[in-house]
Design an enzyme around this catalytic site. Structure first.
Site, mmCIF file in Angstrom:
data_model
loop_
_atom_site.group_PDB
_atom_site.id
_atom_site.type_symbol
_atom_site.label_atom_id
_atom_site.label_comp_id
_atom_site.label_asym_id
_atom_site.label_seq_id
_atom_site.Cartn_x
_atom_site.Cartn_y
_atom_site.Cartn_z
ATOM 1 N N TRP A 138 9.965 2.589 6.496
ATOM 2 C CA TRP A 138 9.705 1.463 5.381
ATOM 3 C C TRP A 138 8.498 0.800 6.146
ATOM 4 O O TRP A 138 8.172 1.028 7.250
ATOM 5 C CB TRP A 138 10.767 0.502 5.289
ATOM 6 C CG TRP A 138 10.848 -0.182 4.252
ATOM 7 C CD1 TRP A 138 10.827 -1.457 3.775
ATOM 8 C CD2 TRP A 138 10.888 0.317 2.826
ATOM 9 N NE1 TRP A 138 10.697 -1.572 2.526
ATOM 10 C CE2 TRP A 138 10.657 -0.711 1.879
ATOM 11 C CE3 TRP A 138 11.565 1.704 2.296
ATOM 12 C CZ2 TRP A 138 10.991 -0.560 0.222
ATOM 13 C CZ3 TRP A 138 11.395 1.733 0.912
ATOM 14 C CH2 TRP A 138 11.118 0.828 0.101
ATOM 15 N N ASP A 194 2.432 -6.980 4.354
ATOM 16 C CA ASP A 194 2.302 -7.903 3.218
ATOM 17 C C ASP A 194 3.408 -7.907 2.520
ATOM 18 O O ASP A 194 4.473 -7.141 2.506
ATOM 19 C CB ASP A 194 1.073 -8.097 2.389
ATOM 20 C CG ASP A 194 0.996 -6.659 1.564
ATOM 21 O OD1 ASP A 194 1.789 -5.572 1.905
ATOM 22 O OD2 ASP A 194 0.209 -6.823 0.526
ATOM 23 N N GLU A 197 4.747 -4.900 0.755
ATOM 24 C CA GLU A 197 5.047 -3.852 1.705
ATOM 25 C C GLU A 197 4.032 -2.905 1.963
ATOM 26 O O GLU A 197 4.359 -1.594 2.268
ATOM 27 C CB GLU A 197 6.478 -3.442 1.464
ATOM 28 C CG GLU A 197 7.618 -4.546 1.027
ATOM 29 C CD GLU A 197 8.850 -4.048 0.634
ATOM 30 O OE1 GLU A 197 9.517 -4.437 1.334
ATOM 31 O OE2 GLU A 197 8.985 -3.242 -0.366
ATOM 32 N N GLU A 198 2.880 -3.119 1.896
ATOM 33 C CA GLU A 198 1.905 -1.982 1.743
ATOM 34 C C GLU A 198 0.792 -2.193 2.929
ATOM 35 O O GLU A 198 0.209 -1.200 3.311
ATOM 36 C CB GLU A 198 1.219 -1.834 0.303
ATOM 37 C CG GLU A 198 2.068 -1.463 -0.699
ATOM 38 C CD GLU A 198 1.606 -1.891 -2.205
ATOM 39 O OE1 GLU A 198 2.233 -1.074 -3.005
ATOM 40 O OE2 GLU A 198 0.342 -2.431 -2.275
ATOM 41 N N GLU A 422 10.800 -5.612 -13.642
ATOM 42 C CA GLU A 422 9.949 -5.684 -12.645
ATOM 43 C C GLU A 422 8.280 -5.932 -13.356
ATOM 44 O O GLU A 422 7.448 -7.073 -13.105
ATOM 45 C CB GLU A 422 9.587 -4.671 -11.606
ATOM 46 C CG GLU A 422 8.761 -4.752 -10.501
ATOM 47 C CD GLU A 422 8.809 -3.889 -9.510
ATOM 48 O OE1 GLU A 422 9.099 -4.172 -8.237
ATOM 49 O OE2 GLU A 422 8.349 -2.813 -9.744
#
Length: 575
Positions: A138, A194, A197-198, A422
Site C-alpha cells: 500500500w 497524499d 494514496e498515490e 464514490e
C-alpha cells in the site's frame, strides 16, 4: 424594458435553482446521515462483522474493495458527527463517539507495516475491520490521519471541558490525542503519501491539517495543564505554517497540491484543505488559506475550470456556471470521473465564504481574486464592498447560486434512493466505483451545514502570521542531514540529469555547477547530498546534453523541509 425582463428571468432561474437544492437538501440529509451510521460497527446495517466504533470506507468488497477502515476517512466522518453532537443537533451520537474513541485508542497500539506506536506505526493508513493490521502492499505512510484524528477528538474534548468534564478529557481522550500530536510534531517534515494514496512527497492537505492539529492541540494542552508539550507543538506549528506558504504557485494563481508526482498540481486536495481548516474567527485571512481568502478563491476558479473540458457531462458549462469536479484533471482511476465529495467541497468552500462575508459585513476583491469575482460581474474592480452596497448584494447572490449549482449537479446524478457512491460517470452521470461511500455521505452533511450557516467553533487560526524562515530548531548550528534525491526520468543517449536548488549544497540554482545524478538504477536517477538540517529547501532537476544545452523541468519548484537530524529521501518524477 428588455433589461428588466432579462433580470427578472435571471431571478426566476435563481429562485428555481434554490428551491430544487432546498428540496434535495431536505430529502438527502436523513439519507446521508443514515448512510454514515450504516457503515459504523458493530450495529451498522452495512457493517456486519465490523468492530465497535470502526468506520468502513464502503461496504463494497470487489472492484474496488473498500471494506477496510482508513484513519483519515474515519476521522473526517467522526468530526462531522462530533460537530453535530456538540452543537446539540443530535445528542444520541454520544455512544457512537465513545466507541470511536475506544476503537482508535486500540488501533494506535496495533503493530503494522509502518511500525509500532513508537516507531512510526501511527502513519499506517488503513486496517482490517476487526482492528488487525493490513499487511498488503500500500501507499504508506500517510501522515494526515493522526492530525485529523486529533482534531476530531479535540473538538469532543473542548465540548466536555465546557461541560466541566475534565476527568474524561485528561484520563481518556488526552492519551490518544497526545500520541497523535507527538507523531505529527516529530514526523510532519518527512515525506508522505497524499490523501489519494498515490504520490509520496509533501502534500498541501496534509501540511494544512497537521498545522491545525498542533495549533489546537497546544491550546487544549494548556487548558488541561499539560504545559510541557505546548512549546514544542507551537514551534512546529509555526514552521508548518511557514512551509504551507510554499505550496502557492504565483504564476498559475493556484495552490500546488503536492511537491512531487509530476502533475500540474491542480487538485481537490487544496479545496478540501481549505474547508477542513476553516475558522469562523479567521475571516478571509490568506496565511491559513481560509475559504474566502484571495488565494483560496483564485485556486477555486482554477480548480473548477480544469474540469470543464474533460467531462462530457460538463459540456456547455462555462465560467461562472457550476461544473462537476473530480480529484485532479490527470486522474485515470476507475476511468477518471467526478467525485461526489469533490463537487460538494467546491460548494462548501463558497458557502463558508458567504457565511464569513455576512459576519464581516463586507467582502474584499483583490487583484488576485478579481478573476474569480469577474465570473459574476465582469466589471468588478479590486476594492472593499460593504454589505450595504448593491455590488455586495449582486456578488453574494450570484455566488450563492453558483454554490447551489454544484449541489444541484450532485443532486442530478444521485440515484432515486439517495445512495452516494464514490464517483459518477463523466459520460452520463451514472454512479461509479464503490457504493455507499461513507466520506461521500459525510461531505454531503458538511456542505448542507455550511449552506445553512452552521459552522464549527474556532480552532485558533485568527491573526496567525507565518515566520519569515521555516527553521523549527534554528539553522545556525551547522547541522546537516543526508538527503537522497531520486527522480524517474527517461533520457536519450548523451543526456544526463542534474539537480540544483536554493541552498549552497545544491549550488544555489547554478546550472553550470549543478550536481549530476547517478543512473545506476535507470530510469531512476539518484544522488545523496548533505544539506542543512531544519531548513526549507527548494530544488529542480535539469537535463544537459552533450553540447551543453540545459533544459529545466517545469514549474513549480519542488520543496520540502529537512528534518532536524538523520536522513531522508525524495521521490520525484520528471515534469
Amino acid at each position: 424594458m428588455r433589461l428588466l425582463s432579462f433580470l427578472t428571468a435571471c431571478s426566476l432561474v435563481a429562485v428555481s435553482l434554490q428551491q430544487n437544492v432546498d428540496s434535495y437538501v431536505q430529502s438527502e440529509t436523513p439519507i446521508a446521515k443514515a448512510g454514515v451510521l450504516a457503515n459504523i460497527g458493530p450495529n451498522g446495517s452495512k457493517a456486519s462483522g465490523v468492530a465497535s466504533g470502526i468506520v468502513i470506507a464502503s461496504p463494497s468488497t470487489t472492484n474496488p474493495d473498500y471494506f477496510f477502515t482508513w484513519t483519515r476517512d474515519s476521522s473526517l466522518v467522526f468530526k462531522t458527527l462530533i460537530d453535530q453532537y456538540v452543537s446539540g443537533q443530535d445528542t444520541s451520537l454520544l455512544g457512537q463517539i465513545d466507541n470511536f474513541v475506544t476503537a482508535e485508542g486500540r488501533l494506535q497500539q496495533v503493530s503494522n507495516p509502518s511500525g509500532t506506536i513508537d516507531t512510526g506505526g501511527l502513519g499506517e493508513p488503513k486496517f482490517n475491520v476487526d482492528e488487525s493490521a493490513f499487511t498488503g502492499a500500500w501507499g504508506r505512510p500517510q501522515r494526515d490521519g493522526p492530525a485529523l484524528r486529533a482534531t476530531a477528538m479535540i473538538a469532543f474534548a473542548n465540548h466536555l471541558l465546557s461541560q466541566n468534564n475534565a476527568t474524561f478529557v485528561t484520563q481518556t481522550l488526552w492519551p490518544v490525542i497526545e500520541n497523535d500530536l507527538n507523531y505529527v510534531q516529530n514526523n510532519w517534515n518527512q515525506s508522505t503519501f497524499d490523501l489519494w494514496e498515490e504520490i509520496n512527497s509533501s502534500s498541501f492537505f496534509t501540511t494544512a491539517v497537521q498545522h491545525r492539529s498542533l495549533r489546537e492541540g497546544a491550546a487544549l494542552a494548556t487548558a488541561i495543564g499539560q504545559t510541557g508539550v505546548v512549546s514544542g507543538y507551537n514551534t512546529q506549528a509555526d514552521t508548518l505554517l511557514c512551509f504551507l506558504q510554499s505550496y502557492w504557485n504565483p504564476s498559475g494563481s493556484y495552490i500546488t497540491a503536492n511537491t512531487g508526482g509530476g502533475r500540474v498540481g491542480i487538485d481537490a486536495n487544496t479545496v478540501l484543505a481549505s474547508i477542513h481548516t476553516y475558522d469562523v474567527d479567521a475571516g478571509c485571512e490568506t496565511t491559513t488559506f481560509q475559504p474566502c481568502s484571495d488565494k483560496a478563491l483564485a485556486n477555486h476558479k482554477v480548480y473548477v475550470d480544469a474540469f470543464r473540458g474533460i467531462y462530457n457531462i460538463n459540456t456547455g458549462l462555462g465560467s461562472g456556471t457550476a461544473a462537476a469536479t473530480g480529484r485532479y484533471p490527470e486522474d485515470v482511476y476507475q476511468g477518471g470521473n467526478p467525485w461526489y465529495l469533490a463537487t460538494f467541497a467546491a460548494a462548501e468552500q463558497l458557502y463558508l465564504s458567504l457565511h464569513t462575508w455576512s459576519i464581516a459585513g463586507s467582502l474584499q476583491v483583490t487583484s488576485l481574486s478579481q478573476p474569480f469575482f469577474a465570473q459574476f460581474d465582469s466589471s468588478i474592480v479590486p476594492g472593499t464592498y460593504a454589505s450595504s452596497t448593491s455590488t455586495f448584494s449582486t456578488l453574494t447572490s450570484a455566488i450563492r447560486s453558483y454554490a447551489d449549482g454544484f449541489v444541484a449537479l450532485n443532486a442530478k446524478f444521485t440515484p432515486s434512493n439517495g445512495g452516494l457512491a464514490e464517483q459518477f460517470s463523466k459520460q452520463d452521470g451514472t454512479p461509479v466505483s464503490a457504493v455507499d461511500l461513507t466520506w461521500s455521505y459525510a461531505s454531503a452533511l458538511t456542505a448542507f451545514q455550511a449552506r445553512a450557516g452552521v459552522v464549527s467553533p474556532t480552532w485558533g487560526a485568527q491573526g496567525l502570521t507565518a515566520p519569515a524562515t521555516c527553521s523549527p530548531s534554528g539553522s545556525g548550528t551547522g547541522a546537516t542531514v543526508a538527503v537522497t534525491f531520486t527522480v524517474d526520468a527517461t533520457t536519450v543517449l548523451g543526456e544526463n540529469i542534474y539537480i540544483a536548488g536554493s541552498v549552497d549544497a545544491l549550488q544555489n540554482w547554478s546550472p553550470d555547477t549543478a550536481l549530476i545524478l547517478s543512473p545506476a538504477n535507470y530510469p531512476i536517477w539518484s544522488i545523496t547530498v548533505n544539506v542543512p538540517a531544519s531548513t526549507s529547501v527548494q530544488y529542480k532537476y535539469l537535463r544537459k546534453n552533450g553540447s551543453g544545452t540545459v533544459t529545466w523541468e517545469s514549474d513549480p519548484n519542488n520543496s520540502f523541509i529537512t528534518p532536524s537530524s538523520g536522513a531522508t529521501a525524495t521521490h520525484d518524477t520528471w515534469r
